[in-house]
Write a protein that holds these residues in place. Sequence first.
Motif, PDB file in Angstrom:
ATOM      1  N   GLN A 150       9.190 -45.253  75.102  1.00 24.50           N
ATOM      2  CA  GLN A 150       8.008 -44.762  74.395  1.00 24.50           C
ATOM      3  C   GLN A 150       7.571 -43.485  75.107  1.00 24.50           C
ATOM      4  O   GLN A 150       7.953 -43.253  76.255  1.00 24.50           O
ATOM      5  CB  GLN A 150       6.907 -45.819  74.441  1.00 24.50           C
ATOM      6  N   PHE A 151       6.769 -42.680  74.415  1.00 21.48           N
ATOM      7  CA  PHE A 151       6.367 -41.404  75.012  1.00 21.48           C
ATOM      8  C   PHE A 151       4.852 -41.367  75.161  1.00 21.48           C
ATOM      9  O   PHE A 151       4.120 -41.545  74.182  1.00 21.48           O
ATOM     10  CB  PHE A 151       6.903 -40.240  74.169  1.00 21.48           C
ATOM     11  N   TYR A 152       4.414 -41.179  76.406  1.00 26.68           N
ATOM     12  CA  TYR A 152       2.980 -41.187  76.719  1.00 26.68           C
ATOM     13  C   TYR A 152       2.533 -39.769  77.060  1.00 26.68           C
ATOM     14  O   TYR A 152       3.175 -39.074  77.848  1.00 26.68           O
ATOM     15  CB  TYR A 152       2.718 -42.116  77.909  1.00 26.68           C
ATOM     16  N   ASP A 153       1.434 -39.385  76.409  1.00 20.52           N
ATOM     17  CA  ASP A 153       0.860 -38.057  76.629  1.00 20.52           C
ATOM     18  C   ASP A 153      -0.424 -38.219  77.452  1.00 20.52           C
ATOM     19  O   ASP A 153      -1.435 -38.694  76.925  1.00 20.52           O
ATOM     20  CB  ASP A 153       0.564 -37.417  75.261  1.00 20.52           C
ATOM     21  N   PRO A 154      -0.411 -37.853  78.713  1.00 21.28           N
ATOM     22  CA  PRO A 154      -1.584 -38.075  79.567  1.00 21.28           C
ATOM     23  C   PRO A 154      -2.787 -37.201  79.204  1.00 21.28           C
ATOM     24  O   PRO A 154      -3.901 -37.514  79.615  1.00 21.28           O
ATOM     25  CB  PRO A 154      -1.092 -37.735  80.982  1.00 21.28           C
ATOM     26  N   VAL A 155      -2.570 -36.148  78.420  1.00 16.42           N
ATOM     27  CA  VAL A 155      -3.699 -35.297  78.010  1.00 16.42           C
ATOM     28  C   VAL A 155      -4.490 -35.974  76.886  1.00 16.42           C
ATOM     29  O   VAL A 155      -5.699 -36.183  76.993  1.00 16.42           O
ATOM     30  CB  VAL A 155      -3.206 -33.897  77.576  1.00 16.42           C
ATOM     31  N   SER A 156      -3.806 -36.331  75.826  1.00 14.77           N
ATOM     32  CA  SER A 156      -4.483 -36.994  74.692  1.00 14.77           C
ATOM     33  C   SER A 156      -4.650 -38.488  74.930  1.00 14.77           C
ATOM     34  O   SER A 156      -5.401 -39.143  74.218  1.00 14.77           O
ATOM     35  CB  SER A 156      -3.674 -36.783  73.414  1.00 14.77           C
ATOM     36  N   LYS A 157      -3.931 -39.019  75.895  1.00 16.86           N
ATOM     37  CA  LYS A 157      -3.885 -40.457  76.195  1.00 16.86           C
ATOM     38  C   LYS A 157      -3.335 -41.270  75.006  1.00 16.86           C
ATOM     39  O   LYS A 157      -3.715 -42.401  74.762  1.00 16.86           O
ATOM     40  CB  LYS A 157      -5.257 -40.984  76.619  1.00 16.86           C
ATOM     41  N   ILE A 158      -2.417 -40.626  74.279  1.00 20.59           N
ATOM     42  CA  ILE A 158      -1.735 -41.300  73.170  1.00 20.59           C
ATOM     43  C   ILE A 158      -0.401 -41.859  73.656  1.00 20.59           C
ATOM     44  O   ILE A 158       0.340 -41.165  74.362  1.00 20.59           O
ATOM     45  CB  ILE A 158      -1.477 -40.329  71.995  1.00 20.59           C
ATOM     46  N   LEU A 159      -0.123 -43.108  73.296  1.00 17.11           N
ATOM     47  CA  LEU A 159       1.202 -43.682  73.524  1.00 17.11           C
ATOM     48  C   LEU A 159       1.933 -43.719  72.186  1.00 17.11           C
ATOM     49  O   LEU A 159       1.500 -44.409  71.250  1.00 17.11           O
ATOM     50  CB  LEU A 159       1.085 -45.100  74.095  1.00 17.11           C
ATOM     51  N   PHE A 160       3.007 -42.951  72.079  1.00 16.06           N
ATOM     52  CA  PHE A 160       3.863 -42.971  70.898  1.00 16.06           C
ATOM     53  C   PHE A 160       4.851 -44.120  71.119  1.00 16.06           C
ATOM     54  O   PHE A 160       5.755 -44.025  71.957  1.00 16.06           O
ATOM     55  CB  PHE A 160       4.573 -41.628  70.738  1.00 16.06           C
ATOM     56  N   SER A 161       4.647 -45.211  70.378  1.00 19.15           N
ATOM     57  CA  SER A 161       5.258 -46.489  70.775  1.00 19.15           C
ATOM     58  C   SER A 161       6.552 -46.825  70.061  1.00 19.15           C
ATOM     59  O   SER A 161       7.061 -47.935  70.207  1.00 19.15           O
ATOM     60  CB  SER A 161       4.234 -47.615  70.581  1.00 19.15           C
ATOM     61  N   GLY A 162       7.088 -45.894  69.254  1.00 20.58           N
ATOM     62  CA  GLY A 162       8.354 -46.192  68.572  1.00 20.58           C
ATOM     63  C   GLY A 162       8.179 -47.352  67.603  1.00 20.58           C
ATOM     64  O   GLY A 162       7.176 -47.433  66.886  1.00 20.58           O
ATOM     65  N   ASP A 163       9.126 -48.280  67.591  1.00 22.81           N
ATOM     66  CA  ASP A 163       9.049 -49.388  66.639  1.00 22.81           C
ATOM     67  C   ASP A 163       8.080 -50.486  67.074  1.00 22.81           C
ATOM     68  O   ASP A 163       7.731 -51.351  66.265  1.00 22.81           O
ATOM     69  CB  ASP A 163      10.445 -49.987  66.417  1.00 22.81           C
ATOM     70  N   ILE A 214      -4.776 -45.684  77.995  1.00 25.10           N
ATOM     71  CA  ILE A 214      -4.335 -45.427  76.612  1.00 25.10           C
ATOM     72  C   ILE A 214      -5.542 -45.417  75.667  1.00 25.10           C
ATOM     73  O   ILE A 214      -6.282 -46.406  75.585  1.00 25.10           O
ATOM     74  CB  ILE A 214      -3.331 -46.505  76.134  1.00 25.10           C
ATOM     75  N   ALA A 215      -5.713 -44.315  74.959  1.00 21.85           N
ATOM     76  CA  ALA A 215      -6.793 -44.208  73.973  1.00 21.85           C
ATOM     77  C   ALA A 215      -6.311 -44.587  72.578  1.00 21.85           C
ATOM     78  O   ALA A 215      -7.101 -44.997  71.727  1.00 21.85           O
ATOM     79  CB  ALA A 215      -7.344 -42.787  73.950  1.00 21.85           C
ATOM     80  N   ARG A 216      -4.986 -44.451  72.370  1.00 24.21           N
ATOM     81  CA  ARG A 216      -4.449 -44.682  71.023  1.00 24.21           C
ATOM     82  C   ARG A 216      -2.967 -45.043  71.113  1.00 24.21           C
ATOM     83  O   ARG A 216      -2.238 -44.422  71.893  1.00 24.21           O
ATOM     84  CB  ARG A 216      -4.630 -43.402  70.207  1.00 24.21           C
ATOM     85  N   ILE A 217      -2.553 -46.026  70.341  1.00 21.93           N
ATOM     86  CA  ILE A 217      -1.132 -46.362  70.243  1.00 21.93           C
ATOM     87  C   ILE A 217      -0.680 -46.029  68.829  1.00 21.93           C
ATOM     88  O   ILE A 217      -1.262 -46.507  67.845  1.00 21.93           O
ATOM     89  CB  ILE A 217      -0.876 -47.847  70.573  1.00 21.93           C
ATOM     90  N   VAL A 218       0.359 -45.194  68.746  1.00 25.45           N
ATOM     91  CA  VAL A 218       0.807 -44.694  67.446  1.00 25.45           C
ATOM     92  C   VAL A 218       2.277 -45.088  67.250  1.00 25.45           C
ATOM     93  O   VAL A 218       3.165 -44.530  67.898  1.00 25.45           O
ATOM     94  CB  VAL A 218       0.664 -43.158  67.375  1.00 25.45           C
ATOM     95  N   PRO A 219       2.525 -46.052  66.367  1.00 25.29           N
ATOM     96  CA  PRO A 219       3.912 -46.479  66.138  1.00 25.29           C
ATOM     97  C   PRO A 219       4.653 -45.571  65.153  1.00 25.29           C
ATOM     98  O   PRO A 219       4.051 -44.699  64.519  1.00 25.29           O
ATOM     99  CB  PRO A 219       3.743 -47.880  65.546  1.00 25.29           C
ATOM    100  N   GLN A 220       5.947 -45.812  65.017  1.00 27.32           N
ATOM    101  CA  GLN A 220       6.785 -44.987  64.142  1.00 27.32           C
ATOM    102  C   GLN A 220       6.683 -45.402  62.672  1.00 27.32           C
ATOM    103  O   GLN A 220       7.070 -44.644  61.793  1.00 27.32           O
ATOM    104  CB  GLN A 220       8.238 -45.062  64.624  1.00 27.32           C
ATOM    105  N   HIS A 221       6.165 -46.590  62.410  1.00 25.46           N
ATOM    106  CA  HIS A 221       5.930 -47.026  61.025  1.00 25.46           C
ATOM    107  C   HIS A 221       4.515 -47.593  60.931  1.00 25.46           C
ATOM    108  O   HIS A 221       4.114 -48.397  61.785  1.00 25.46           O
ATOM    109  CB  HIS A 221       6.901 -48.139  60.607  1.00 25.46           C
ATOM    110  N   GLY A 222       3.775 -47.193  59.922  1.00 28.38           N
ATOM    111  CA  GLY A 222       2.458 -47.781  59.679  1.00 28.38           C
ATOM    112  C   GLY A 222       1.337 -47.119  60.459  1.00 28.38           C
ATOM    113  O   GLY A 222       1.541 -46.107  61.141  1.00 28.38           O
ATOM    114  N   PRO A 223       0.117 -47.696  60.345  1.00 26.63           N
ATOM    115  CA  PRO A 223      -1.074 -47.093  60.960  1.00 26.63           C
ATOM    116  C   PRO A 223      -1.136 -47.289  62.469  1.00 26.63           C
ATOM    117  O   PRO A 223      -0.404 -48.098  63.041  1.00 26.63           O
ATOM    118  CB  PRO A 223      -2.227 -47.829  60.273  1.00 26.63           C
ATOM    119  N   SER A 224      -2.059 -46.552  63.098  1.00 26.19           N
ATOM    120  CA  SER A 224      -2.162 -46.582  64.567  1.00 26.19           C
ATOM    121  C   SER A 224      -3.346 -47.421  65.040  1.00 26.19           C
ATOM    122  O   SER A 224      -4.220 -47.806  64.263  1.00 26.19           O
ATOM    123  CB  SER A 224      -2.276 -45.155  65.103  1.00 26.19           C
ATOM    124  N   PHE A 225      -3.344 -47.699  66.341  1.00 24.25           N
ATOM    125  CA  PHE A 225      -4.383 -48.516  66.989  1.00 24.25           C
ATOM    126  C   PHE A 225      -5.252 -47.571  67.808  1.00 24.25           C
ATOM    127  O   PHE A 225      -4.795 -46.995  68.794  1.00 24.25           O
ATOM    128  CB  PHE A 225      -3.737 -49.577  67.891  1.00 24.25           C
TER     129      PHE A 225
END
Length: 261
Positions: A150-163, A214-225
């Motif tokens: 997964q890819f974590y951006d420490p600036v936006s605190k977004i975790l791009f969580s893949g599947d 983590i401020a937000r978890i954003v998956p590759q399909h569907g809405p984010s948390f």
Amino acid sequence: MSRVLYESNGHICLAFTDLVDDAHGDAVQSNQFLVVDHGHAALIDPGGQMTYSELYMTISRYFPPKQLDYVMASHADPDIVASVGRWLTASESRVLISEVWARFLPHFCQVGKTSGRIVPIPDSGLIVPLGKSSLMAIPAHFLHSEGNFQFYDPVSKILFSGDLGASMTTGSEADGVVTDFDTHAVRMLGFHRRYMSGNRACRLWAAMARTLDIARIVPQHGPSFHGREMVARFIGWVEQLQCGLDLLEPSHYRVPTQVMG
Ligand SMILES: [Fe+2]
Ligand SMILES: [Fe+2]
């Protein structure tokens, strides 16, 4: 269409949620992402042939695609990175993918196209400089692929969580955020029970995820948390999930009797 997930001080995170959705027949809805920091950019999970042309045009509004620094792939599935050959042709970018998949990736490309341009991510992960910042490739092995990041951006605190965190929705639903976790969990369950490998990986991932801000978890399909509470609920849900190998029984391994129609 693109949505700005974060923008401040020369740093921008964009999501593209409707390039592949119901209108594309049999294909599963999928999200793609662009992170830009001070004139440098990484494309995360750019997808396959269906997304390439529209994604290229859409990101051009924010960043010259020819100058892409990285294509980052959470794993090697076709909906993640089947377009990699075209991105390598259109830009000077390097491709980051698990070392487990680095030698499989050239099969998506013309001969020689990947030469010197694949950065294999070691199992332990990697900090990847981007502009004045960096992105982190975070281990998420077996969630669901054997070599999975997964890819974590420490600036936006977004975790791009893949599947992980995926749900099968339309593009317009994917553009939103989860508001009722319990209702949404029902929609995630079938996918995760089948596509994730087992609870041991889930528990190890949850323990690591709780150490990240983590401020937000954003998956590759569907809405984010979105927000600390939703993020905590999601991590807790993953931790207790029974999936994959946990659920296997002898009945899953019987010689078939069904004839193709
Ligand atoms: Fe996948
Ligand atoms: Fe996927």
